[in-house]
Write an enzyme that holds these catalytic residues in place. Structure first.
Site, short mmCIF file in Angstrom:
data_model
loop_
_atom_site.label_atom_id
_atom_site.label_comp_id
_atom_site.label_asym_id
_atom_site.label_seq_id
_atom_site.Cartn_x
_atom_site.Cartn_y
_atom_site.Cartn_z
N LYS A 130 -25.78 31.55 -11.76
CA LYS A 130 -26.01 30.24 -11.39
C LYS A 130 -26.68 29.52 -10.26
CE LYS A 130 -22.12 29.40 -14.59
NZ LYS A 130 -22.23 28.64 -15.65
N TYR A 151 -13.51 33.80 -17.67
CA TYR A 151 -14.81 34.27 -18.37
C TYR A 151 -15.43 34.76 -17.64
CZ TYR A 151 -18.61 33.13 -21.38
OH TYR A 151 -20.07 33.05 -22.00
N ASP A 186 -16.10 38.20 -9.66
CA ASP A 186 -17.54 37.63 -10.52
C ASP A 186 -17.49 36.22 -9.69
OD1 ASP A 186 -18.84 36.23 -12.29
OD2 ASP A 186 -17.63 36.25 -14.03
C1 LIG Z 1 -17.64 33.11 -13.84
C2 LIG Z 1 -18.65 33.50 -14.75
N1 LIG Z 1 -18.94 34.82 -15.07
C3 LIG Z 1 -20.18 34.83 -15.91
C4 LIG Z 1 -20.81 33.74 -16.71
C5 LIG Z 1 -21.82 34.06 -17.74
O1 LIG Z 1 -22.99 33.43 -16.90
P1 LIG Z 1 -24.47 33.24 -18.07
O2 LIG Z 1 -23.75 32.04 -18.98
O3 LIG Z 1 -25.52 33.02 -17.15
O4 LIG Z 1 -24.59 34.42 -18.85
C6 LIG Z 1 -20.12 32.61 -16.46
C7 LIG Z 1 -21.03 31.42 -17.19
O5 LIG Z 1 -20.49 30.30 -17.30
C8 LIG Z 1 -19.22 32.28 -15.49
O6 LIG Z 1 -18.93 31.16 -15.26
#
Ligand SMILES: Cc1ncc(COP(=O)(O)O)c(C=O)c1O
Length: 438
Positions: free
Chosen positions: A271, A148, A243
Site C-alpha cells: 500500500k 486479511y 502484516d
Molecule cells: C493487512 C493486509 N495484508 C495483505 C493485503 C493484500 O494486499 P494486496 O491487496 O496488495 O495483495 C491487504 C490488502 O488489503 C491487507 O490489508
C-alpha cells in the site's frame, strides 16, 4: 430527491458492459458494493475528492483502500513517477533506485534488515509464510479471525475484507489439507493464544497478524495481546510476522512496530510503500532472509519485482511523510470525525461505537465495545450500508463496507472534514426517517 440510479446513470451503462467481461462485473470483490445496484465509475481524482464519470464529486474516505496517505494525485509523487518514465520504466536488471528505496525502508523499519520487493501485499504475506515454514521447518501458522492477509491459500481462512463482505470465510478451491495447518484464533484473546501454543507450540512456524485490524472494520489491539505474541514466539521458537500492509507508514513512519514498540521477526509492507502503485515487501532478520533465492532455497522471483515506477512513487511518498505534516493533518481529521460522528448519530437517536487510531476510523451500529471479529459481526450492517448509500447521494464516499476501514489523508483538511460532518448530520437524519418509515 436524487436516486442513486439518476445520479450515476452513465455508470449503469458501463456496468452493463462490464458484467460479461469480469466475474461480478469487477476486478476485486469489494468494488461491487453489494448494497448498490451497480458501482459508480471514477474518471479522475485529486486530493480528498473523486470525480465520477457523471461529473459527481465525492469526498473520499476509502482512498483506494489505504495507499493514498498524501491524498489522490499528489504532485510530488506524480513528478517522481514522470521523472522515472523519461528513462524507460522496466529493465529486468537491478537499479540504483532499489538500493536507495530499501535503505529508506530499513531506516524506518530497523527489524527489516534485508528485504525482497514484490508487487502486492498478497505476494508479500505468501512469501513470508513460506519462508517462516522453511526457516523453522514447521507446518502450522496462527492467524486471527477477521485478519486479511491477501488472497492466497495459506491465509484465506476466516479472512476479512472482501472475503468477509461476501461471506466466503474460506474460499472454495482452498484445499482442506492446506487450510488445516492454519490455526484461526479470536483477536485480542491472550488466553486462547496461550492455550494454542501449549498444544501446538513446537509445530508452529509463525503467527501472522494485522497489528491493527483494518480488514474487519477497525479493531484495535490490546497491548498485552501483541506482547503475548512476542513472548510466546520467543518461548517456542516461532516467528512473529507483522502484516503491516495497512499499518506500515500509516500508524507512524515505522508502522505498528514503532507505534507499539514491539519487534517483529518478519514484516510485510505494501500500500503506502508504493505511493499508490503496486508494491509488496517482505523482510526481516538477515539470517532468515538469506534463505530466499538466489542466496537460499526458498523460491521467489518476479518480472515486475522492484518496479522502478512503484519505487519512485513509494520513495517520494515516504520522503513527504518524513516532513510529518501529512500525519498531523490526516490524524487530526480522523480524530475529529471520530469524536463528532458519535454525537451526530446520537442526535438522530442511533447508538454507534466509533473506533479510530492515527488516520483510520470506523463506526458500528451497536452497543458495547469492539474487540474482535464477533463484536463486528454483532453490529447492524444493514444500517451501515443504508447510511453509506445516503451519504453517496450527498457527495460523501465512506468506505463501502462495514468490514473495511475509513482512511484520512493529508488532503483531508479541516474544511473537508467540516463538509463531511455537515453531510453526516443530514445523512443520519435521513436514515432516521427511513427507519421510521420502515
Ligand atoms: C493487512 C493486509 N495484508 C495483505 C493485503 C493484500 O494486499 P494486496 O491487496 O496488495 O495483495 C491487504 C490488502 O488489503 C491487507 O490489508
Amino acid at each position: 430527491m436524487d436516486t442513486y440510479e439518476r445520479l450515476f446513470s452513465k455508470s449503469r451503462e458501463l456496468y452493463a458492459r462490464a458484467v460479461s467481461l469480469f466475474p461480478g462485473g469487477v476486478n476485486s470483490p469489494v468494488r461491487l458494493m453489494k448494497h448498490l445496484p451497480y458501482p459508480f465509475y471514477v474518471k479522475r481524482a485529486e486530493g480528498a475528492y473523486l470525480e465520477t464519470v457523471e461529473g459527481v464529486r465525492l469526498i473520499d474516505y476509502c482512498m483506494a483502500f489505504g495507499p493514498l496517505i498524501l491524498g489522490h494525485a499528489h504532485p510530488v509523487v506524480k513528478e517522481a513517477v514522470l521523472k522515472v518514465l523519461e528513462n524507460g520504466w522496466i529493465y529486468g536488471t537491478p537499479t540504483e533506485l532499489e538500493i536507495e528505496y530499501a535503505e529508506t525502508i530499513r531506516r524506518h523499519f530497523p527489524t527489516v534488515e534485508m528485504m525482497r520487493i514484490v508487487n502486492t501485499g498478497t505476494e508479500a504475506t505468501m512469501n513470508a509464510i513460506r519462508l517462516a515454514r522453511a526457516y523453522t521447518r514447521r507446518k502450522y501458522i496462527v492467524k486471527f479471525d477477521g485478519c486479511y492477509h491477501g488472497a492466497h491459500d495459506y491465509t484465506l481462512v476466516k479472512a476479512g475484507s472482501g472475503a468477509a463482505t461476501w461471506g466466503v470465510p474460506t474460499s472454495a478451491g482452498v484445499l482442506e489439507e492446506v487450510a488445516k495447518y492454519t490455526l484461526v484464533l479470536p483477536y485480542n484473546d491472550v488466553h486462547s493464544l496461550e492455550k494454542t501454543f501449549k498444544e501446538f507450540g513446537n509445530d508452529i512456524a509463525a503467527i501472522i497478524v494485522e497489528p491493527v485490524v483494518g480488514n474487519f472494520g477497525l479493531i484495535i489491539p490490546d497491548y498485552e495481546f501483541l506482547r503475548a505474541m512476542r513472548e510466546l514466539c520467543d518461548a517456542y521458537g516461532s516467528l512473529l510476522i507483522f502484516d503491516e500492509v495497512i499499518t506500515g507508514f500509516r500508524l507512524a513512519l515505522g508502522g505498528a512496530q514503532e507505534f507499539f514498540n514491539i519487534r517483529a521477526d518478519l514484516t510485510t509492507l505494501g500500500k503506502i510503500a508504493g505511493g499508490g502503485f503496486p508494491i509488496g515487501i517482505f523482510g526481516g532478520k538477515s539470517e532468515i532472509m538469506r534463505l530466499v533465492t538466489p542466496s537460499g532455497p526458498v523460491y521467489n522471483a518476479g518480472t515486475f519485482n522492484a518496479h522502478p515506477v512503484s519505487l519512485a512513487a513509494g520513495l517520494a511518498t515516504v520522503r513527504e511523510l518524513e516532513k510529518e505534516y501529512p500525519y498531523s493533518i490526516a490524524n487530526a481529521a480522523a480524530r475529529k470525525i471520530a469524536e463528532e460522528i458519535e454525537k451526530i448519530a446520537g442526535k438522530s437517536g442511533f447508538d454507534i461505537v466509533v473506533k479510530y487510531i492515527a488516520s483510520m476510523f470506523q463506526f458500528y451500529f451497536k452497543k458495547g465495545d469492539v474487540k474482535n471479529a464477533d463484536d463486528v459481526r454483532a453490529a447492524d450492517e444493514k444500517l451501515y450500508l443504508k447510511l453509506h448509500e445516503i451519504c453517496l447521494r450527498k457527495g460523501l464516499y465512506l468506505t463501502p463496507s462495514q468490514y473495511e476501514v475509513n482512511f484520512t489523508s493529508a488532503a483531508h483538511t479541516d474544511d473537508v472534514v467540516n463538509e463531511t460532518l455537515r453531510i453526516l448530520e443530514e445523512a443520519f437524519r435521513e436514515l432516521r426517517s427511513e427507519v421510521r418509515r420502515g
